[in-house]
Scaffold this motif. Structure first.
Motif, mmCIF file in Angstrom:
data_model
loop_
_atom_site.group_PDB
_atom_site.id
_atom_site.type_symbol
_atom_site.label_atom_id
_atom_site.label_comp_id
_atom_site.label_asym_id
_atom_site.label_seq_id
_atom_site.Cartn_x
_atom_site.Cartn_y
_atom_site.Cartn_z
ATOM 1 N N ILE A 133 0.872 -1.165 0.000
ATOM 2 C CA ILE A 133 0.000 0.000 0.000
ATOM 3 C C ILE A 133 0.916 1.224 0.000
ATOM 4 C CG2 ILE A 133 -1.771 1.305 1.232
ATOM 5 C CD1 ILE A 133 -2.655 -1.344 2.507
ATOM 6 N N TYR A 134 0.761 2.053 -1.007
ATOM 7 C CA TYR A 134 1.628 3.220 -1.172
ATOM 8 C C TYR A 134 0.835 4.493 -0.914
ATOM 9 C CZ TYR A 134 4.332 6.794 -3.699
ATOM 10 O OH TYR A 134 5.004 7.945 -4.062
ATOM 11 N N LEU A 135 1.206 5.212 0.156
ATOM 12 C CA LEU A 135 0.588 6.485 0.494
ATOM 13 C C LEU A 135 1.444 7.622 -0.056
ATOM 14 C CD1 LEU A 135 -0.231 5.814 4.277
ATOM 15 C CD2 LEU A 135 -1.678 5.383 2.292
ATOM 16 N N VAL B 265 0.017 -3.319 -5.943
ATOM 17 C CA VAL B 265 0.273 -2.066 -5.237
ATOM 18 C C VAL B 265 -1.020 -1.257 -5.210
ATOM 19 C CG1 VAL B 265 1.552 0.106 -5.228
ATOM 20 C CG2 VAL B 265 2.704 -2.015 -5.913
ATOM 21 N N ILE B 266 -1.467 -0.920 -4.016
ATOM 22 C CA ILE B 266 -2.640 -0.050 -3.843
ATOM 23 C C ILE B 266 -2.121 1.359 -3.568
ATOM 24 C CG2 ILE B 266 -4.663 0.450 -2.411
ATOM 25 C CD1 ILE B 266 -4.801 -2.544 -1.767
ATOM 26 N N ARG B 267 -2.461 2.289 -4.448
ATOM 27 C CA ARG B 267 -1.996 3.663 -4.300
ATOM 28 C C ARG B 267 -3.095 4.511 -3.655
ATOM 29 N NH1 ARG B 267 2.262 5.710 -7.907
ATOM 30 N NH2 ARG B 267 3.408 3.923 -8.756
ATOM 31 N N ASP C 33 -13.411 6.880 3.980
ATOM 32 C CA ASP C 33 -12.115 6.749 3.321
ATOM 33 C C ASP C 33 -11.406 5.466 3.766
ATOM 34 O OD1 ASP C 33 -12.558 9.096 2.014
ATOM 35 O OD2 ASP C 33 -11.220 10.314 3.252
ATOM 36 N N LEU C 34 -11.503 5.172 5.053
ATOM 37 C CA LEU C 34 -10.910 3.932 5.559
ATOM 38 C C LEU C 34 -11.609 2.723 4.947
ATOM 39 C CD1 LEU C 34 -8.990 2.404 7.431
ATOM 40 C CD2 LEU C 34 -10.701 2.636 9.248
ATOM 41 N N ASN C 35 -12.930 2.773 4.873
ATOM 42 C CA ASN C 35 -13.689 1.657 4.290
ATOM 43 C C ASN C 35 -13.295 1.421 2.835
ATOM 44 O OD1 ASN C 35 -15.067 1.296 6.691
ATOM 45 N ND2 ASN C 35 -16.858 2.465 6.048
ATOM 46 N N MET C 36 -13.023 2.504 2.117
ATOM 47 C CA MET C 36 -12.600 2.383 0.724
ATOM 48 C C MET C 36 -11.282 1.624 0.619
ATOM 49 S SD MET C 36 -10.163 3.936 -1.454
ATOM 50 C CE MET C 36 -9.910 5.589 -0.800
ATOM 51 N N ILE C 37 -10.351 1.931 1.511
ATOM 52 C CA ILE C 37 -9.063 1.238 1.511
ATOM 53 C C ILE C 37 -9.257 -0.226 1.901
ATOM 54 C CG2 ILE C 37 -6.780 1.146 2.571
ATOM 55 C CD1 ILE C 37 -6.995 4.198 2.962
ATOM 56 N N VAL D 168 -8.122 -3.617 -0.195
ATOM 57 C CA VAL D 168 -7.290 -4.695 0.356
ATOM 58 C C VAL D 168 -8.020 -6.029 0.259
ATOM 59 C CG1 VAL D 168 -6.184 -5.584 2.455
ATOM 60 C CG2 VAL D 168 -6.016 -3.141 1.885
ATOM 61 N N GLU D 169 -9.300 -6.041 0.604
ATOM 62 C CA GLU D 169 -10.086 -7.274 0.517
ATOM 63 C C GLU D 169 -10.110 -7.812 -0.909
ATOM 64 O OE1 GLU D 169 -13.330 -6.623 4.133
ATOM 65 O OE2 GLU D 169 -13.787 -5.892 2.117
ATOM 66 N N ASN D 170 -10.261 -6.930 -1.875
ATOM 67 C CA ASN D 170 -10.283 -7.357 -3.280
ATOM 68 C C ASN D 170 -8.967 -8.003 -3.680
ATOM 69 O OD1 ASN D 170 -12.897 -6.447 -3.694
ATOM 70 N ND2 ASN D 170 -12.260 -4.444 -4.473
ATOM 71 N N GLN D 171 -7.867 -7.416 -3.237
ATOM 72 C CA GLN D 171 -6.556 -7.987 -3.576
ATOM 73 C C GLN D 171 -6.334 -9.320 -2.871
ATOM 74 O OE1 GLN D 171 -4.670 -7.148 -5.923
ATOM 75 N NE2 GLN D 171 -5.336 -5.069 -6.407
ATOM 76 N N LEU D 172 -6.778 -9.414 -1.633
ATOM 77 C CA LEU D 172 -6.654 -10.689 -0.921
ATOM 78 C C LEU D 172 -7.448 -11.777 -1.638
ATOM 79 C CD1 LEU D 172 -6.988 -9.519 2.807
ATOM 80 C CD2 LEU D 172 -4.908 -10.272 1.642
ATOM 81 N N ASP D 173 -8.640 -11.436 -2.092
ATOM 82 C CA ASP D 173 -9.472 -12.397 -2.818
ATOM 83 C C ASP D 173 -8.855 -12.757 -4.170
ATOM 84 O OD1 ASP D 173 -11.313 -12.396 -0.767
ATOM 85 O OD2 ASP D 173 -12.641 -10.944 -1.734
ATOM 86 N N ASN D 174 -8.371 -11.755 -4.887
ATOM 87 C CA ASN D 174 -7.809 -11.980 -6.219
ATOM 88 C C ASN D 174 -6.583 -12.873 -6.193
ATOM 89 O OD1 ASN D 174 -9.755 -10.372 -7.359
ATOM 90 N ND2 ASN D 174 -8.470 -8.544 -7.474
#
Length: 215
Positions: free
Chosen positions: A126-128, A178-180, A194-198, A202-208
């Protein structure tokens, strides 16, 4: 074969890496790995005189992060327990390239590659990132005395170094998602949406990537 989640959060100084790591570790029930910062005895001197104290500062960080990752691998990842970290050890090279003189950097790079050769690698990043104004504002808000002498020019250079590094990282490691997150537009500390969006990303990437863990 499914991987144990090992998520690293990266970005410039003051961007909110630890705050986000804490929130995600609670939501997903992942072990939280926090980098050692204020315990570095050279850091205050470093911000006053980068050239004089950069090698000592970077070596302290490298050795401590190496030990942390060694412990994490044994106690968590090898036990199929998920981890979220507020740093990626490769950040050491971002800072070292910026702060070390060429002769010192050459020595540092050799030591870095020896220590990190067999270290566990995150399977999600995760890149901030944010503008210099936002970074400066957040550094002032958290009020660490040790950071008050950081020069804005140094932070601006560092933010660009991170951008260059992450662009290169995505090319070299296409297998690691990488989630930007744009810090100018996102406030995951004060805004639950905003937190829920992140969290959803993350959940989508874990599933994918079929990443699983024992809770």
């Amino acid at each position: 074969m499914a991987e144990v989640p090992f998520i690293a959060i990266e970005g410039p100084i003051g961007i909110g890496k630890t705050s986000l790591a804490k929130k995600l570790s609670v939501h997903f029930d992942f072990h939280l790995l926090k980098e050692i910062v204020e315990e570095n005895p050279f850091l205050g001197k470093f911000y006053d005189d980068i050239d004089e104290w950069s090698f000592q500062t970077e070596m302290f960080f490298l050795c401590n992060r190496f030990k942390q990752l060694e412990d994490i691998e044994k106690k968590y990842l090898n036990q199929n327990k998920a981890v979220i970290a507020d740093y990626h050890i490769s950040k050491n090279m971002i800072f070292a390239k910026r702060t070390l003189q060429p002769d010192k950097f050459e020595k540092y790079e050799q030591i870095y590659h020896i220590l990190t050769k067999d270290m566990p690698v995150p399977n999600m990043m995760i890149y901030l990132h944010a503008s210099l104004d936002t970074i400066l504002k957040r550094i002032r808000l958290r009020g660490r005395d040790i950071e008050q002498n950081i020069k804005p020019s140094y932070l601006a250079q560092l933010a660009q170094d991170y951008e260059d590094y992450m662009n290169e990282f995505e090319v070299l490691h296409p297998e690691i998602p990488v989630i930007r997150i744009n810090g100018d537009e996102t406030d995951f500390v004060k805004q639950q949406d905003d937190l829920n969006m992140i969290i959803r990303q993350v959940e989508n990437q874990l599933d994918n990537h079929k990443v699983t863990s024992k809770r």
